[in-house]
Design a protein around this motif. Sequence first.
Motif, PDB file in Angstrom:
ATOM      1  N   ARG A 177       0.705  -1.047  -0.085  1.00 46.43           N
ATOM      2  CA  ARG A 177      -0.304   0.230   0.028  1.00 46.43           C
ATOM      3  C   ARG A 177       0.715   1.208  -0.348  1.00 46.43           C
ATOM      4  NH1 ARG A 177      -3.275  -1.096   4.313  1.00 46.43           N
ATOM      5  NH2 ARG A 177      -2.182   0.397   5.621  1.00 46.43           N
ATOM      6  N   ASN A 178       2.096   1.309   0.447  1.00 42.37           N
ATOM      7  CA  ASN A 178       2.719   2.019   1.070  1.00 42.37           C
ATOM      8  C   ASN A 178       3.576   2.476  -0.073  1.00 42.37           C
ATOM      9  OD1 ASN A 178       1.484   3.538   2.589  1.00 42.37           O
ATOM     10  ND2 ASN A 178       2.321   2.371   4.411  1.00 42.37           N
ATOM     11  N   LEU A 179       4.014   1.683  -0.694  1.00 44.22           N
ATOM     12  CA  LEU A 179       5.692   1.193  -2.103  1.00 44.22           C
ATOM     13  C   LEU A 179       5.444   2.214  -3.004  1.00 44.22           C
ATOM     14  CD1 LEU A 179       7.279  -0.829  -2.447  1.00 44.22           C
ATOM     15  CD2 LEU A 179       5.464  -1.722  -4.558  1.00 44.22           C
ATOM     16  N   GLY A 180       6.809   3.076  -2.554  1.00 47.36           N
ATOM     17  CA  GLY A 180       6.671   4.453  -3.406  1.00 47.36           C
ATOM     18  C   GLY A 180       6.340   5.216  -3.067  1.00 47.36           C
ATOM     19  N   GLN A 181       6.232   5.801  -1.717  1.00 48.87           N
ATOM     20  CA  GLN A 181       5.290   6.730  -1.061  1.00 48.87           C
ATOM     21  C   GLN A 181       6.239   7.843  -0.002  1.00 48.87           C
ATOM     22  OE1 GLN A 181       0.919   6.827  -0.293  1.00 48.87           O
ATOM     23  NE2 GLN A 181       0.584   5.114  -0.891  1.00 48.87           N
ATOM     24  N   GLN A 182       6.193   8.685   0.512  1.00 50.87           N
ATOM     25  CA  GLN A 182       7.558   9.589   1.573  1.00 50.87           C
ATOM     26  C   GLN A 182       6.821   8.860   2.596  1.00 50.87           C
ATOM     27  OE1 GLN A 182       6.595  13.451   0.764  1.00 50.87           O
ATOM     28  NE2 GLN A 182       8.066  13.172  -0.650  1.00 50.87           N
ATOM     29  N   VAL A 183       6.089   8.235   2.674  1.00 48.76           N
ATOM     30  CA  VAL A 183       5.151   7.664   4.076  1.00 48.76           C
ATOM     31  C   VAL A 183       6.030   6.760   4.274  1.00 48.76           C
ATOM     32  CG1 VAL A 183       2.574   8.379   3.852  1.00 48.76           C
ATOM     33  CG2 VAL A 183       3.762   6.135   3.545  1.00 48.76           C
ATOM     34  N   GLN A 184       7.203   5.669   3.771  1.00 48.17           N
ATOM     35  CA  GLN A 184       7.843   4.192   4.203  1.00 48.17           C
ATOM     36  C   GLN A 184       8.978   4.177   3.388  1.00 48.17           C
ATOM     37  OE1 GLN A 184       5.657  -0.001   3.362  1.00 48.17           O
ATOM     38  NE2 GLN A 184       6.501   0.648   1.533  1.00 48.17           N
ATOM     39  N   ARG A 194      22.146 -10.325  -3.292  1.00 45.35           N
ATOM     40  CA  ARG A 194      21.260 -11.001  -2.901  1.00 45.35           C
ATOM     41  C   ARG A 194      20.656 -10.087  -3.472  1.00 45.35           C
ATOM     42  NH1 ARG A 194      20.062 -13.707   2.081  1.00 45.35           N
ATOM     43  NH2 ARG A 194      17.559 -14.306   0.650  1.00 45.35           N
ATOM     44  N   TYR A 195      20.954  -8.721  -2.521  1.00 48.87           N
ATOM     45  CA  TYR A 195      19.899  -7.127  -2.668  1.00 48.87           C
ATOM     46  C   TYR A 195      20.080  -7.380  -4.366  1.00 48.87           C
ATOM     47  CZ  TYR A 195      18.887  -2.014  -3.192  1.00 48.87           C
ATOM     48  OH  TYR A 195      18.686  -1.064  -3.489  1.00 48.87           O
ATOM     49  N   ARG A 196      21.106  -6.976  -4.930  1.00 47.74           N
ATOM     50  CA  ARG A 196      20.950  -6.927  -6.857  1.00 47.74           C
ATOM     51  C   ARG A 196      19.847  -7.774  -7.340  1.00 47.74           C
ATOM     52  NH1 ARG A 196      27.097  -5.036  -6.437  1.00 47.74           N
ATOM     53  NH2 ARG A 196      27.427  -7.556  -7.068  1.00 47.74           N
ATOM     54  N   GLY A 197      20.178  -8.986  -6.488  1.00 43.74           N
ATOM     55  CA  GLY A 197      19.806 -10.267  -7.822  1.00 43.74           C
ATOM     56  C   GLY A 197      20.872 -11.188  -8.695  1.00 43.74           C
ATOM     57  N   PRO A 210      11.216  -2.864  -4.724  1.00 48.56           N
ATOM     58  CA  PRO A 210      11.271  -1.871  -5.448  1.00 48.56           C
ATOM     59  C   PRO A 210      11.273  -0.738  -4.697  1.00 48.56           C
ATOM     60  CG  PRO A 210      10.315  -3.190  -7.485  1.00 48.56           C
ATOM     61  CD  PRO A 210      10.163  -4.047  -5.493  1.00 48.56           C
ATOM     62  N   GLY A 211      12.768   0.370  -4.778  1.00 47.69           N
ATOM     63  CA  GLY A 211      12.750   1.528  -4.040  1.00 47.69           C
ATOM     64  C   GLY A 211      13.499   0.930  -2.949  1.00 47.69           C
ATOM     65  N   ALA A 212      13.362  -0.358  -2.565  1.00 48.82           N
ATOM     66  CA  ALA A 212      14.233  -0.375  -1.142  1.00 48.82           C
ATOM     67  C   ALA A 212      16.270   0.242  -0.749  1.00 48.82           C
ATOM     68  CB  ALA A 212      14.172  -1.863  -0.643  1.00 48.82           C
ATOM     69  N   LEU A 213      15.974   0.239   0.393  1.00 52.12           N
ATOM     70  CA  LEU A 213      17.456   1.310  -0.096  1.00 52.12           C
ATOM     71  C   LEU A 213      18.656   0.053   1.071  1.00 52.12           C
ATOM     72  CD1 LEU A 213      16.826   4.285   2.297  1.00 52.12           C
ATOM     73  CD2 LEU A 213      17.286   3.815  -0.751  1.00 52.12           C
ATOM     74  N   ASN A 214      19.733  -0.672   0.836  1.00 50.64           N
ATOM     75  CA  ASN A 214      20.576  -1.593   0.942  1.00 50.64           C
ATOM     76  C   ASN A 214      21.652  -1.364   2.353  1.00 50.64           C
ATOM     77  OD1 ASN A 214      23.201  -3.797   0.084  1.00 50.64           O
ATOM     78  ND2 ASN A 214      21.362  -4.252   1.147  1.00 50.64           N
ATOM     79  N   ARG A 215      21.468  -1.402   3.699  1.00 51.17           N
ATOM     80  CA  ARG A 215      22.202  -2.056   4.049  1.00 51.17           C
ATOM     81  C   ARG A 215      22.878  -3.579   5.092  1.00 51.17           C
ATOM     82  NH1 ARG A 215      25.717   1.443   7.745  1.00 51.17           N
ATOM     83  NH2 ARG A 215      26.085   1.039   9.938  1.00 51.17           N
ATOM     84  N   PRO A 216      23.809  -4.301   4.473  1.00 52.02           N
ATOM     85  CA  PRO A 216      24.055  -5.427   4.958  1.00 52.02           C
ATOM     86  C   PRO A 216      24.525  -5.581   7.044  1.00 52.02           C
ATOM     87  CG  PRO A 216      24.905  -4.890   3.169  1.00 52.02           C
ATOM     88  CD  PRO A 216      24.871  -3.849   3.578  1.00 52.02           C
ATOM     89  N   VAL A 292       9.486  -7.026  -8.750  1.00 53.44           N
ATOM     90  CA  VAL A 292      10.547  -7.462  -8.206  1.00 53.44           C
ATOM     91  C   VAL A 292      11.626  -6.527  -8.887  1.00 53.44           C
ATOM     92  CG1 VAL A 292      12.366  -8.831  -8.342  1.00 53.44           C
ATOM     93  CG2 VAL A 292      10.166  -9.353  -7.761  1.00 53.44           C
ATOM     94  N   GLU A 293      12.337  -5.848  -7.578  1.00 52.47           N
ATOM     95  CA  GLU A 293      13.676  -4.789  -8.695  1.00 52.47           C
ATOM     96  C   GLU A 293      15.328  -5.258  -8.823  1.00 52.47           C
ATOM     97  OE1 GLU A 293      13.286  -0.780  -8.212  1.00 52.47           O
ATOM     98  OE2 GLU A 293      14.346  -0.917  -7.451  1.00 52.47           O
ATOM     99  N   LYS A 294      15.833  -5.408  -9.393  1.00 59.25           N
ATOM    100  CA  LYS A 294      16.903  -6.118  -9.518  1.00 59.25           C
ATOM    101  C   LYS A 294      18.253  -4.840 -10.280  1.00 59.25           C
ATOM    102  CE  LYS A 294      16.115 -10.606 -11.210  1.00 59.25           C
ATOM    103  NZ  LYS A 294      17.252 -12.112 -11.959  1.00 59.25           N
ATOM    104  N   SER A 295      19.738  -4.958  -9.531  1.00 61.71           N
ATOM    105  CA  SER A 295      20.612  -3.746  -9.788  1.00 61.71           C
ATOM    106  C   SER A 295      20.329  -3.394  -8.925  1.00 61.71           C
ATOM    107  CB  SER A 295      20.616  -3.566 -11.232  1.00 61.71           C
ATOM    108  OG  SER A 295      19.542  -2.253 -10.654  1.00 61.71           O
TER     109      SER A 295
END
Length: 295
Positions: A177-184, A194-197, A210-216, A292-295
């Motif tokens: 529901r909140n994907l791509g919005q500033q509230v999330q 793994r994050y990059r796929g 999609p849109g997730a940041l990565n911090r192992p 799903v997002e890659k790269s």
Amino acid sequence: MYTTLLSAEQLRDLQAAKARLMVFDCTFDLMDAASGEKQYLQAHIPGAVYAHLDHALSDPPQPDAEGHLRAPVDAASGGRHPLPSREKFATWLSSVGFANDMQAVVYDRNGNNYCGRLWWMLKWLGHEAAAVLDGGLQAWQATGGEVRAGSEPSHFQSNFQPGRPLRRLVTTQEVVRNLGQQVQTLIDARALPRYRGDVEPLDPVAGHIPGALNRPFGSNMGPDGRFKPADQLRAEFEQLLQGRDSRTVVHHCGSGVSAVPNIIAMEIAGFAPTALYAGSWSEWCRTPGLPVEKS
């Protein structure tokens, strides 16, 4: 009361003062589910209770009519390690003798990874007095802490009562529901490949939300296996967030376990408690129709 971290020396002080506390060993290996308990039986902090990720800290998926593994209907999340209901987890805590007036101390041998799951679950049940032994068993032994082999005597049954949740659990529906919005703001704790796929050793689909940041999650630890200093953690998270509101952060990983060190690190850094998407990538990638997002 310790609520985030405590040192080996502080744990010894609590023991010397005969404080009301229970120590939990959460050592685990995703590739060999029996090895964590074997390591516990070889050496653990005296009096520690073993908390098995698959049996105590998860509600194991069950095969459906087609042979696919599904989370139990009363589980609090999906994914490879479904969260048990609050009531079921409270029953387990009672079975090992943990009571509402006790300080919980959790540790592992895995870079503060698996013990974070129990820390978060205790907060989720409303129990504030829960802390991670910084540096795990290695730090305990490095400072001369005693270890014991074999099993521990069983504890008397308690009557642990859940309280108001102190940490927020987020569902797949909320993330969608909140994907791509500033509230999330999603933060993925998995390793970069793994994050990059590039690879996916555990789940059927590679990539990230999609849109997730990565911090192992290992980024939070210093060379000594302890969490980095608070000011360093704060600077690193501020750099990652790039002005995004920290209160919108939702953490996830593969199955809701290794995301928790990021949650703990943000609290050490002085940020307000952030949310956990416990189903994580393993639930997301098994839900038909989700992007799903890659790269």
